[in-house]
Design a protein around this motif. Sequence first.
Motif, PDB file in Angstrom:
ATOM      1  N   ASP A   1      -6.627  -5.470   0.808  1.00  0.00           N
ATOM      2  CA  ASP A   1      -5.787  -5.799  -0.335  1.00  0.00           C
ATOM      3  C   ASP A   1      -6.617  -5.941  -1.609  1.00  0.00           C
ATOM      4  OD1 ASP A   1      -3.535  -5.745   1.247  1.00  0.00           O
ATOM      5  OD2 ASP A   1      -3.398  -7.926   1.468  1.00  0.00           O
ATOM      6  N   GLU A   2      -7.757  -6.577  -1.507  1.00  0.00           N
ATOM      7  CA  GLU A   2      -8.621  -6.773  -2.683  1.00  0.00           C
ATOM      8  C   GLU A   2      -9.139  -5.440  -3.211  1.00  0.00           C
ATOM      9  OE1 GLU A   2     -12.871  -8.870  -3.897  1.00  0.00           O
ATOM     10  OE2 GLU A   2     -11.960  -9.356  -1.960  1.00  0.00           O
ATOM     11  N   ASN A   3      -9.613  -4.577  -2.319  1.00  0.00           N
ATOM     12  CA  ASN A   3     -10.118  -3.272  -2.755  1.00  0.00           C
ATOM     13  C   ASN A   3      -9.001  -2.387  -3.299  1.00  0.00           C
ATOM     14  OD1 ASN A   3     -12.747  -3.937  -2.142  1.00  0.00           O
ATOM     15  ND2 ASN A   3     -12.763  -2.877  -0.174  1.00  0.00           N
ATOM     16  N   ARG A   4      -7.832  -2.504  -2.700  1.00  0.00           N
ATOM     17  CA  ARG A   4      -6.696  -1.724  -3.201  1.00  0.00           C
ATOM     18  C   ARG A   4      -6.302  -2.197  -4.597  1.00  0.00           C
ATOM     19  NH1 ARG A   4      -0.806  -0.974  -0.481  1.00  0.00           N
ATOM     20  NH2 ARG A   4      -0.623  -3.111  -1.202  1.00  0.00           N
ATOM     21  N   GLU A   5      -6.326  -3.500  -4.831  1.00  0.00           N
ATOM     22  CA  GLU A   5      -5.997  -4.037  -6.153  1.00  0.00           C
ATOM     23  C   GLU A   5      -7.019  -3.591  -7.203  1.00  0.00           C
ATOM     24  OE1 GLU A   5      -5.778  -8.394  -8.204  1.00  0.00           O
ATOM     25  OE2 GLU A   5      -4.820  -8.177  -6.233  1.00  0.00           O
ATOM     26  N   THR A   6      -8.293  -3.648  -6.861  1.00  0.00           N
ATOM     27  CA  THR A   6      -9.352  -3.198  -7.774  1.00  0.00           C
ATOM     28  C   THR A   6      -9.185  -1.718  -8.099  1.00  0.00           C
ATOM     29  OG1 THR A   6     -10.908  -4.841  -6.938  1.00  0.00           O
ATOM     30  CG2 THR A   6     -11.858  -2.898  -8.004  1.00  0.00           C
ATOM     31  N   THR A   7      -8.940  -0.938  -7.069  1.00  0.00           N
ATOM     32  CA  THR A   7      -8.787   0.513  -7.228  1.00  0.00           C
ATOM     33  C   THR A   7      -7.522   0.846  -8.019  1.00  0.00           C
ATOM     34  OG1 THR A   7      -9.983   0.856  -5.161  1.00  0.00           O
ATOM     35  CG2 THR A   7      -8.643   2.688  -5.960  1.00  0.00           C
ATOM     36  N   ALA A   8      -6.447   0.144  -7.727  1.00  0.00           N
ATOM     37  CA  ALA A   8      -5.182   0.381  -8.439  1.00  0.00           C
ATOM     38  C   ALA A   8      -5.352   0.127  -9.931  1.00  0.00           C
ATOM     39  CB  ALA A   8      -4.083  -0.511  -7.865  1.00  0.00           C
ATOM     40  N   LYS A   9      -6.039  -0.941 -10.274  1.00  0.00           N
ATOM     41  CA  LYS A   9      -6.260  -1.263 -11.690  1.00  0.00           C
ATOM     42  C   LYS A   9      -7.074  -0.159 -12.376  1.00  0.00           C
ATOM     43  CE  LYS A   9      -8.060  -4.837 -14.729  1.00  0.00           C
ATOM     44  NZ  LYS A   9      -8.746  -6.124 -14.835  1.00  0.00           N
ATOM     45  N   ALA A  10      -8.105   0.323 -11.705  1.00  0.00           N
ATOM     46  CA  ALA A  10      -8.925   1.399 -12.268  1.00  0.00           C
ATOM     47  C   ALA A  10      -8.106   2.675 -12.444  1.00  0.00           C
ATOM     48  CB  ALA A  10     -10.135   1.659 -11.370  1.00  0.00           C
TER      49      ALA A  10
ATOM     50  N   GLY B   1      -1.056   3.561  -1.810  1.00  0.00           N
ATOM     51  CA  GLY B   1       0.087   2.680  -1.663  1.00  0.00           C
ATOM     52  C   GLY B   1       0.470   1.876  -2.883  1.00  0.00           C
ATOM     53  N   VAL B   2       0.094   2.350  -4.068  1.00  0.00           N
ATOM     54  CA  VAL B   2       0.504   1.662  -5.297  1.00  0.00           C
ATOM     55  C   VAL B   2       1.261   2.639  -6.195  1.00  0.00           C
ATOM     56  CG1 VAL B   2      -1.362  -0.037  -5.224  1.00  0.00           C
ATOM     57  CG2 VAL B   2      -1.699   2.087  -6.481  1.00  0.00           C
ATOM     58  N   SER B   3       2.081   2.096  -7.054  1.00  0.00           N
ATOM     59  CA  SER B   3       2.854   2.932  -7.971  1.00  0.00           C
ATOM     60  C   SER B   3       1.998   3.368  -9.153  1.00  0.00           C
ATOM     61  CB  SER B   3       4.057   2.152  -8.506  1.00  0.00           C
ATOM     62  OG  SER B   3       4.953   1.883  -7.465  1.00  0.00           O
TER      63      SER B   3
ATOM     64  N   MET C   1       7.371  -3.090  -2.600  1.00  0.00           N
ATOM     65  CA  MET C   1       6.582  -2.868  -1.410  1.00  0.00           C
ATOM     66  C   MET C   1       6.458  -1.370  -1.161  1.00  0.00           C
ATOM     67  SD  MET C   1       5.354  -4.713   1.234  1.00  0.00           S
ATOM     68  CE  MET C   1       4.610  -4.299   2.749  1.00  0.00           C
ATOM     69  N   SER C   2       5.261  -0.932  -0.907  1.00  0.00           N
ATOM     70  CA  SER C   2       5.017   0.479  -0.674  1.00  0.00           C
ATOM     71  C   SER C   2       5.282   0.848   0.785  1.00  0.00           C
ATOM     72  CB  SER C   2       3.555   0.801  -1.023  1.00  0.00           C
ATOM     73  OG  SER C   2       3.263   2.130  -0.688  1.00  0.00           O
TER      74      SER C   2
ATOM     75  N   ASN D   1      -3.653  17.790 -15.874  1.00  0.00           N
ATOM     76  CA  ASN D   1      -4.100  18.023 -14.497  1.00  0.00           C
ATOM     77  C   ASN D   1      -4.802  16.789 -13.934  1.00  0.00           C
ATOM     78  OD1 ASN D   1      -3.068  20.635 -14.416  1.00  0.00           O
ATOM     79  ND2 ASN D   1      -5.001  21.580 -14.994  1.00  0.00           N
ATOM     80  N   ALA D   2      -5.653  16.173 -14.731  1.00  0.00           N
ATOM     81  CA  ALA D   2      -6.359  14.969 -14.294  1.00  0.00           C
ATOM     82  C   ALA D   2      -5.376  13.819 -14.086  1.00  0.00           C
ATOM     83  CB  ALA D   2      -7.432  14.589 -15.313  1.00  0.00           C
ATOM     84  N   THR D   3      -4.377  13.731 -14.936  1.00  0.00           N
ATOM     85  CA  THR D   3      -3.346  12.706 -14.803  1.00  0.00           C
ATOM     86  C   THR D   3      -2.667  12.806 -13.443  1.00  0.00           C
ATOM     87  OG1 THR D   3      -2.955  12.645 -17.179  1.00  0.00           O
ATOM     88  CG2 THR D   3      -1.173  11.871 -15.803  1.00  0.00           C
ATOM     89  N   ASP D   4      -2.347  14.009 -13.041  1.00  0.00           N
ATOM     90  CA  ASP D   4      -1.695  14.217 -11.754  1.00  0.00           C
ATOM     91  C   ASP D   4      -2.601  13.783 -10.601  1.00  0.00           C
ATOM     92  OD1 ASP D   4       0.918  14.996 -11.207  1.00  0.00           O
ATOM     93  OD2 ASP D   4       0.289  16.943 -10.435  1.00  0.00           O
ATOM     94  N   LEU D   5      -3.867  14.137 -10.669  1.00  0.00           N
ATOM     95  CA  LEU D   5      -4.810  13.736  -9.624  1.00  0.00           C
ATOM     96  C   LEU D   5      -4.894  12.209  -9.514  1.00  0.00           C
ATOM     97  CD1 LEU D   5      -7.772  16.199 -10.314  1.00  0.00           C
ATOM     98  CD2 LEU D   5      -6.171  16.274  -8.379  1.00  0.00           C
ATOM     99  N   VAL D   6      -5.001  11.552 -10.654  1.00  0.00           N
ATOM    100  CA  VAL D   6      -5.133  10.095 -10.688  1.00  0.00           C
ATOM    101  C   VAL D   6      -3.856   9.433 -10.163  1.00  0.00           C
ATOM    102  CG1 VAL D   6      -5.340   8.125 -12.270  1.00  0.00           C
ATOM    103  CG2 VAL D   6      -6.910  10.057 -12.473  1.00  0.00           C
ATOM    104  N   ALA D   7      -2.703   9.888 -10.618  1.00  0.00           N
ATOM    105  CA  ALA D   7      -1.435   9.299 -10.176  1.00  0.00           C
ATOM    106  C   ALA D   7      -1.225   9.503  -8.676  1.00  0.00           C
ATOM    107  CB  ALA D   7      -0.279   9.901 -10.965  1.00  0.00           C
ATOM    108  N   GLU D   8      -1.544  10.682  -8.194  1.00  0.00           N
ATOM    109  CA  GLU D   8      -1.360  10.955  -6.776  1.00  0.00           C
ATOM    110  C   GLU D   8      -2.331  10.151  -5.918  1.00  0.00           C
ATOM    111  OE1 GLU D   8      -1.445  15.225  -6.641  1.00  0.00           O
ATOM    112  OE2 GLU D   8       0.632  15.369  -7.357  1.00  0.00           O
ATOM    113  N   ARG D   9      -3.520   9.868  -6.442  1.00  0.00           N
ATOM    114  CA  ARG D   9      -4.458   9.011  -5.702  1.00  0.00           C
ATOM    115  C   ARG D   9      -3.898   7.597  -5.605  1.00  0.00           C
ATOM    116  NH1 ARG D   9      -7.342   8.373  -1.484  1.00  0.00           N
ATOM    117  NH2 ARG D   9      -8.729   6.592  -1.669  1.00  0.00           N
ATOM    118  N   ALA D  10      -3.330   7.104  -6.690  1.00  0.00           N
ATOM    119  CA  ALA D  10      -2.722   5.770  -6.665  1.00  0.00           C
ATOM    120  C   ALA D  10      -1.635   5.713  -5.591  1.00  0.00           C
ATOM    121  CB  ALA D  10      -2.154   5.415  -8.037  1.00  0.00           C
TER     122      ALA D  10
END
Length: 156
Positions: free
Chosen positions: A10-19, A75-77, A1-2, A62-71
């Motif tokens: 929840d649905e949009n967060r799941e879609t976004t997290a997968k991307a 609220g997702v790992s 749990m975040s 650098n892009a990896t950091d941006l993507v991970a921090e957006r996740a």
Amino acid sequence: MSTVRSSLSDENRETTAKALQGALVDLIDLSLIGKQAHWNVYGKNFRSLHLQLDEIVVSARNATDLVAERAIAIGVSADGRAATVAETSSVPKIHDGQISDNEVVSLFIEAYTAIIANMRERIEVTESADPVTQDLLIGVTAELEKQSWMFQAELG
């Protein structure tokens, strides 16, 4: 749990997290094959490719950091573990040992083609799910397309 609360459903967060997770593993793998090629490239274009590969690694990290921090911000790992990257990356594999300058160019054209195709799919699915993430992915993809063009230009 975040512990981070997101305004996304929840649905949009799941879609976004997968991307974001898909982008994360592809970018991590791109930085890894960039370093592998950097250490092992040889040939008449060694010096220019050696330097270009370092630029790719820095850009991918650098892009990896941006993507991970957006996740994390939604609220997702972010999962950048070696096993996860090895199992889920869409980046073509690089062989061990020395690799000729021409092989490096071909490999990176193939890698960028695969990554960019996946990034464009991720851009599409995040359009309504999370425009903020979509904007981030558009920026990352623009840089990937620039790097792809530079490798393609080397073929003359």
